[in-house]
Every structure is written in C-alpha cells, then in structure tokens.
Design a protein around this motif. Structure first.
Motif, PDB file in Angstrom:
ATOM      1  N   ARG A   1       0.827  -1.210   0.000  1.00 27.08           N
ATOM      2  CA  ARG A   1       0.000   0.000   0.000  1.00 27.08           C
ATOM      3  C   ARG A   1       0.865   1.265   0.000  1.00 27.08           C
ATOM      4  O   ARG A   1       0.631   2.190  -0.786  1.00 27.08           O
ATOM      5  CB  ARG A   1      -0.909   0.021   1.237  1.00 27.08           C
TER       6      ARG A   1
ATOM      7  N   MET B   1      -6.003  -4.384  -4.726  1.00 26.70           N
ATOM      8  CA  MET B   1      -6.009  -3.279  -3.765  1.00 26.70           C
ATOM      9  C   MET B   1      -7.227  -2.381  -3.955  1.00 26.70           C
ATOM     10  O   MET B   1      -7.821  -1.901  -2.986  1.00 26.70           O
ATOM     11  CB  MET B   1      -4.728  -2.454  -3.916  1.00 26.70           C
TER      12      MET B   1
ATOM     13  N   THR C   1     -10.221  -1.645  -1.331  1.00 28.20           N
ATOM     14  CA  THR C   1     -10.583  -0.279  -0.960  1.00 28.20           C
ATOM     15  C   THR C   1     -12.095  -0.058  -1.059  1.00 28.20           C
ATOM     16  O   THR C   1     -12.717   0.501  -0.145  1.00 28.20           O
ATOM     17  CB  THR C   1      -9.838   0.727  -1.858  1.00 28.20           C
TER      18      THR C   1
ATOM     19  N   ILE D   1      -7.049  -0.700   3.511  1.00 23.70           N
ATOM     20  CA  ILE D   1      -6.237  -1.916   3.415  1.00 23.70           C
ATOM     21  C   ILE D   1      -6.069  -2.524   4.801  1.00 23.70           C
ATOM     22  O   ILE D   1      -6.241  -3.726   5.006  1.00 23.70           O
ATOM     23  CB  ILE D   1      -4.853  -1.613   2.794  1.00 23.70           C
TER      24      ILE D   1
END
Lengths: 136, 136
Positions: free
Chosen positions: A31, A96, A100, B14
DNA sequence: CTGTATCCTTAGGGATACTG
DNA sequence: CAGTATCCCTAAGGATACAG
C-alpha cells in the motif's frame, strides 16, 4: 515464484496469495509503495500502524525474494536504498482497489477520498492508469 | 463493523481488511463458502490446507461477529448447522476474483480451470452473477 | 457431526540496543 | 538514515481428548 515445501498447503490461488500476504503487515508495505509514494525504509517505519524495524526488514526481504518489490541504490545518495514495485507487484493494484471499495462500503471509519471512490466506480481504468503513472 | 480498541491501528481501507482477513486461514473459509459450496463444519475441516478444529471454530465465530457469514439450523437435520455468506461476505467476490487472476498469472502451480480464467477476462459480469446464483 | 477444552510448541512480533 | 541483532513475551496454531 514456486511453492517451497515449508509453507506449501495447496494449489489454490487464494491460498497462494495467503502464503505471501497472509499476515498483518506485508500488504501495508505494498500500500505504501502503491498509494503513498513511499520508497525508503524510514518512510515505511513512519506509517500509522507502526511496524517495528525487525518486522519491516523481514517483510522487505520476503517481498523481494517473492518478486513483488525490488531494491535499487539511490543515485543521488549512495547510502540510501530505494524500494519499488516490480510488475508483479504493480499487478496487485486491482486487488487493492477492490479491497478499498469493500472497506469503504462496510467500514464507516475507513478514510478514502470521496472523489477517489467516485472515480473508481465511474472510471476504473483511468484510476488504474493514473495510479500506475505516479509510481516511481 | 466498527473498530475496537483491541486491534485498531488506522483508518486505512487496506488495514481494515487485514484486521479481519490478515491471517492464513480466514479467507480459506470464505473461499470454501463461495466457490466450493461448502456449508458444514466438517466440510471446512476436510479442505486441503488442513485447518485444525480449534482454529476453525475460532475463525467461524470471528467471521460471524464481523458479519461476513451467518449461521442457520439445518431444517432437515436439527443437529446440523449451516454456514453461509451474508451480503457483506458475498461482496468479497470481486476481491476473490482479482486474487484468482493474480495467482493464475504468477504461480504456475495454481490450479484454476482454464475456462474460468477465460470467462473472467472476457465476461467478468457473468462470472460474478453465476457464482452468486450458485450460493446456498 | 458440531463443536469445546486443554496441553504444548512454535512463530510472530514489540522494544530496544547497536552498527556502518 | 538503513538496517541487524537480541531479548523476551504473547498470540497463533497443531494434536488430541472430550461432550452434546
């Protein structure tokens, strides 16, 4: 990357990502590289979740040996090491983004800019290309 | 679900999923419910990764308390308990699909049917609706 | 069959000192 | 600043026995 006998449990794709990312810390480093433009050891240490230095060093090593990140010498400052995502690491972006979206939907405390969420639902492809173009 | 002080680390999306899924086992239960049509305690125990009974019981509880799965009595057999995904759990499907694609791309040992991969890249929406329609 | 409970071992990880 | 190394503790988890 191939399975080693140490952590091999199955040939399942879900299990495969768990072998690399099935802990509380590894994905946070991804991240930071992907969305926070962090590149230095000290920058990862400063994240809100407060990873400790020995864990960080361990995870950076593992991420490098699994081909998700790579190291490079900072040409400006020889004593610095630059971390960055490999193509394999960059390919984690769709995962990712889905994470989210899900967290934004189900956790009221999750803090994601509204315009990012909106862009994600209306123009996902451009979010992807823009995110990738900002990477070092 | 809201953050409790126990495991709260940040307001990052995350990090939020890591608080629930950041271990080696939890996501495998979701996988079994989502793709393998498993519903019973004993079926989860039989998966290739060989989860032990105490860990399974712990994860089922946590998944229920975080609203990802729900329990119901089997109307045919009163001594049996049926586990199933909630809407929140079903919404993990896009994440699971992206994980599947990534593993298929980067792990040659990962075993996913070719027609599934092909359908995923050419007609993702139908893969989603078909997967959901097969859920109990 | 669906769990609980217990025992025990190991891995994960926090704190902190230290090195180039 | 970029890590390594060590100490120590707790949580994760395997094995297995047991209960409704």
């Amino acid at each position: 990357m191939t399975h080693n006998s140490e952590n091999f449990r199955s040939n399942c794709p879900i299990n495969f990502v768990l072998e690399t990312f099935g802990d509380k810390w590894t994905l946070l480093i991804v991240r930071d590289l992907m969305f926070k433009s962090k590149q230095y050891y000290g920058e990862f240490l400063k994240s809100n979740e407060k990873i400790s230095t020995n864990i960080l060093a361990d995870r950076l090593q593992k991420l490098e040996s699994s081909g998700v990140i790579k190291k490079a010498m900072d040409t400006q400052n020889k004593s610095k090491v630059l971390y960055s995502l490999t193509d394999k690491g960059k390919d984690l972006l769709p995962i990712m983004l889905e994470i989210t979206s899900w967290s934004h939907k189900y956790d009221d405390k999750t803090n994601v800019p509204e315009n990012f969420i909106k862009a994600l639902s209306t123009n996902r492809a451009s979010v992807i290309s823009q995110t990738l173009s900002k990477l070092k």
